[in-house]
Design a protein around this motif. Structure first.
Motif, PDB file in Angstrom:
ATOM      1  N   GLU A   2      16.984 -12.439   0.580  1.00 23.89           N
ATOM      2  CA  GLU A   2      15.859 -11.564   0.250  1.00 23.89           C
ATOM      3  C   GLU A   2      15.074 -11.254   1.522  1.00 23.89           C
ATOM      4  OE1 GLU A   2      13.436 -13.222  -2.790  1.00 23.89           O
ATOM      5  OE2 GLU A   2      14.798 -12.581  -4.359  1.00 23.89           O
ATOM      6  N   VAL A   3      14.784  -9.988   1.696  1.00 24.56           N
ATOM      7  CA  VAL A   3      14.029  -9.525   2.866  1.00 24.56           C
ATOM      8  C   VAL A   3      12.860  -8.700   2.360  1.00 24.56           C
ATOM      9  CG1 VAL A   3      14.158  -8.250   5.025  1.00 24.56           C
ATOM     10  CG2 VAL A   3      16.179  -9.410   4.160  1.00 24.56           C
ATOM     11  N   SER A   4      11.700  -8.891   2.972  1.00 23.69           N
ATOM     12  CA  SER A   4      10.528  -8.163   2.480  1.00 23.69           C
ATOM     13  C   SER A   4       9.792  -7.473   3.623  1.00 23.69           C
ATOM     14  CB  SER A   4       9.579  -9.108   1.745  1.00 23.69           C
ATOM     15  OG  SER A   4       9.082 -10.076   2.630  1.00 23.69           O
ATOM     16  N   ALA A   5       8.954  -6.543   3.230  1.00 25.80           N
ATOM     17  CA  ALA A   5       8.054  -5.854   4.152  1.00 25.80           C
ATOM     18  C   ALA A   5       6.706  -5.750   3.455  1.00 25.80           C
ATOM     19  CB  ALA A   5       8.580  -4.474   4.501  1.00 25.80           C
ATOM     20  N   ARG A   6       5.650  -5.796   4.243  1.00 27.15           N
ATOM     21  CA  ARG A   6       4.319  -5.827   3.663  1.00 27.15           C
ATOM     22  C   ARG A   6       3.397  -4.850   4.375  1.00 27.15           C
ATOM     23  NH1 ARG A   6       1.592 -11.635   3.334  1.00 27.15           N
ATOM     24  NH2 ARG A   6       0.091 -10.718   4.719  1.00 27.15           N
ATOM     25  N   LEU A   7       2.579  -4.175   3.601  1.00 28.65           N
ATOM     26  CA  LEU A   7       1.527  -3.323   4.145  1.00 28.65           C
ATOM     27  C   LEU A   7       0.216  -3.821   3.569  1.00 28.65           C
ATOM     28  CD1 LEU A   7       0.477  -0.801   5.637  1.00 28.65           C
ATOM     29  CD2 LEU A   7       0.884   0.469   3.553  1.00 28.65           C
ATOM     30  N   ARG A   8      -0.703  -4.171   4.453  1.00 30.00           N
ATOM     31  CA  ARG A   8      -1.982  -4.692   3.992  1.00 30.00           C
ATOM     32  C   ARG A   8      -3.083  -3.669   4.250  1.00 30.00           C
ATOM     33  NH1 ARG A   8      -3.528  -9.752   6.435  1.00 30.00           N
ATOM     34  NH2 ARG A   8      -4.648 -10.128   4.514  1.00 30.00           N
ATOM     35  N   PHE A   9      -4.036  -3.645   3.362  1.00 28.27           N
ATOM     36  CA  PHE A   9      -5.213  -2.794   3.458  1.00 28.27           C
ATOM     37  C   PHE A   9      -4.867  -1.306   3.513  1.00 28.27           C
ATOM     38  CE2 PHE A   9      -6.451  -6.897   5.292  1.00 28.27           C
ATOM     39  CZ  PHE A   9      -7.469  -7.220   4.420  1.00 28.27           C
ATOM     40  N   ALA A  10      -3.962  -0.880   2.655  1.00 29.57           N
ATOM     41  CA  ALA A  10      -3.648   0.544   2.536  1.00 29.57           C
ATOM     42  C   ALA A  10      -4.814   1.223   1.818  1.00 29.57           C
ATOM     43  CB  ALA A  10      -2.366   0.745   1.753  1.00 29.57           C
ATOM     44  N   ARG A  11      -5.226   2.366   2.319  1.00 24.53           N
ATOM     45  CA  ARG A  11      -6.387   3.054   1.754  1.00 24.53           C
ATOM     46  C   ARG A  11      -5.988   3.909   0.560  1.00 24.53           C
ATOM     47  NH1 ARG A  11     -10.108   3.946   0.420  1.00 24.53           N
ATOM     48  NH2 ARG A  11     -10.950   5.790   1.347  1.00 24.53           N
ATOM     49  N   ILE A  12      -5.573   3.253  -0.525  1.00 27.45           N
ATOM     50  CA  ILE A  12      -5.222   3.945  -1.750  1.00 27.45           C
ATOM     51  C   ILE A  12      -5.510   3.006  -2.912  1.00 27.45           C
ATOM     52  CG2 ILE A  12      -2.803   3.218  -1.733  1.00 27.45           C
ATOM     53  CD1 ILE A  12      -2.174   6.109  -2.720  1.00 27.45           C
ATOM     54  N   SER A  13      -5.762   3.561  -4.056  1.00 25.96           N
ATOM     55  CA  SER A  13      -6.100   2.773  -5.224  1.00 25.96           C
ATOM     56  C   SER A  13      -4.900   1.967  -5.721  1.00 25.96           C
ATOM     57  CB  SER A  13      -6.571   3.719  -6.331  1.00 25.96           C
ATOM     58  OG  SER A  13      -6.667   3.039  -7.548  1.00 25.96           O
ATOM     59  N   THR A  14      -5.177   0.757  -6.183  1.00 29.32           N
ATOM     60  CA  THR A  14      -4.127  -0.114  -6.703  1.00 29.32           C
ATOM     61  C   THR A  14      -3.506   0.485  -7.960  1.00 29.32           C
ATOM     62  OG1 THR A  14      -5.389  -1.983  -5.878  1.00 29.32           O
ATOM     63  CG2 THR A  14      -3.667  -2.462  -7.464  1.00 29.32           C
ATOM     64  N   ARG A  15      -4.311   1.059  -8.795  1.00 24.72           N
ATOM     65  CA  ARG A  15      -3.823   1.641 -10.044  1.00 24.72           C
ATOM     66  C   ARG A  15      -2.856   2.796  -9.803  1.00 24.72           C
ATOM     67  NH1 ARG A  15      -7.927   3.817 -14.710  1.00 24.72           N
ATOM     68  NH2 ARG A  15      -6.343   4.422 -16.214  1.00 24.72           N
ATOM     69  N   LYS A  16      -3.189   3.648  -8.854  1.00 18.16           N
ATOM     70  CA  LYS A  16      -2.321   4.786  -8.530  1.00 18.16           C
ATOM     71  C   LYS A  16      -1.018   4.309  -7.885  1.00 18.16           C
ATOM     72  CE  LYS A  16      -6.175   7.914  -7.817  1.00 18.16           C
ATOM     73  NZ  LYS A  16      -6.926   8.706  -6.843  1.00 18.16           N
ATOM     74  N   THR A  17      -1.091   3.269  -7.088  1.00 16.95           N
ATOM     75  CA  THR A  17       0.093   2.753  -6.418  1.00 16.95           C
ATOM     76  C   THR A  17       1.036   2.082  -7.407  1.00 16.95           C
ATOM     77  OG1 THR A  17      -1.297   2.377  -4.485  1.00 16.95           O
ATOM     78  CG2 THR A  17       0.877   1.377  -4.467  1.00 16.95           C
ATOM     79  N   ARG A  18       0.503   1.403  -8.400  1.00 18.76           N
ATOM     80  CA  ARG A  18       1.345   0.742  -9.409  1.00 18.76           C
ATOM     81  C   ARG A  18       2.156   1.742 -10.219  1.00 18.76           C
ATOM     82  NH1 ARG A  18      -3.103  -3.730 -10.866  1.00 18.76           N
ATOM     83  NH2 ARG A  18      -2.461  -5.234  -9.286  1.00 18.76           N
ATOM     84  N   LEU A  19       1.624   2.944 -10.417  1.00 18.96           N
ATOM     85  CA  LEU A  19       2.381   3.971 -11.133  1.00 18.96           C
ATOM     86  C   LEU A  19       3.643   4.354 -10.364  1.00 18.96           C
ATOM     87  CD1 LEU A  19      -0.473   6.321 -12.359  1.00 18.96           C
ATOM     88  CD2 LEU A  19       0.994   4.902 -13.771  1.00 18.96           C
ATOM     89  N   ALA A  20       3.520   4.490  -9.057  1.00 19.15           N
ATOM     90  CA  ALA A  20       4.680   4.836  -8.236  1.00 19.15           C
ATOM     91  C   ALA A  20       5.607   3.643  -8.060  1.00 19.15           C
ATOM     92  CB  ALA A  20       4.218   5.348  -6.877  1.00 19.15           C
ATOM     93  N   ALA A  21       5.065   2.433  -8.048  1.00 23.34           N
ATOM     94  CA  ALA A  21       5.881   1.233  -7.870  1.00 23.34           C
ATOM     95  C   ALA A  21       6.805   1.011  -9.063  1.00 23.34           C
ATOM     96  CB  ALA A  21       4.993   0.018  -7.666  1.00 23.34           C
ATOM     97  N   GLY A  22       6.366   1.428 -10.232  1.00 26.72           N
ATOM     98  CA  GLY A  22       7.202   1.285 -11.427  1.00 26.72           C
ATOM     99  C   GLY A  22       8.476   2.108 -11.368  1.00 26.72           C
ATOM    100  N   LEU A  23       8.486   3.134 -10.541  1.00 29.65           N
ATOM    101  CA  LEU A  23       9.669   3.993 -10.425  1.00 29.65           C
ATOM    102  C   LEU A  23      10.831   3.315  -9.703  1.00 29.65           C
ATOM    103  CD1 LEU A  23       7.996   7.342  -9.324  1.00 29.65           C
ATOM    104  CD2 LEU A  23       8.954   6.817 -11.555  1.00 29.65           C
TER     105      LEU A  23
END
Length: 122
Positions: A2-23
């Motif tokens: 397993e390999v991961s990447a992380r972005l911290r403190f992105a200037r976008i709402s968590t709710r809006k990002t979760r909608l795209a993450a579900g895709l």
């Protein structure tokens, strides 16, 4: 693997990002990248960058084959928001809260995922 990447403190709402993450959860890397490329949301563009970073980490650090990678986990967590103040009438101030998000994308081999499944059954 397993390999991961992380972005911290992105200037976008968590709710809006979760909608795209579900895709992209559970999809192959190629399919997930295509889905994000053709999604007209700002969060999809940010998630696409993190996904590409995870793919690059897998290739560079572990020599993984792109065709065998799948998106195993996408975590979208709330970060500490920016707090700003705007002047209002009679010397008062109104608080403006600007949301921030932590995004983590994990990709894994299909063979490794199948092996874990067989191990848990037996």
């Amino acid at each position: 693997m397993e390999v991961s990447a992380r972005l911290r403190f992105a200037r976008i709402s968590t709710r809006k990002t979760r909608l795209a993450a579900g895709l992209i959860r559970g999809r192959s890397v190629e399919s997930a990248a295509n889905a994000l490329a053709f999604t007209p949301r700002r969060a999809a563009r940010v998630l696409g960058k993190v996904l590409n970073s995870a793919i690059a980490n897998a290739q560079t650090n572990f020599g993984a084959d792109i065709d065998e990678l799948r998106v195993s986990e996408v975590l979208v967590d709330e970060a500490k928001p920016f707090r700003r103040y705007r002047a209002r009438a009679r010397g008062r101030g109104a608080r403006i809260i600007k949301p921030q998000t932590h995004i983590s994308v994990t990709v894994s081999d299909v063979a490794a995922a199948a092996w874990d499944g067989e191990e848990n059954e037996g």
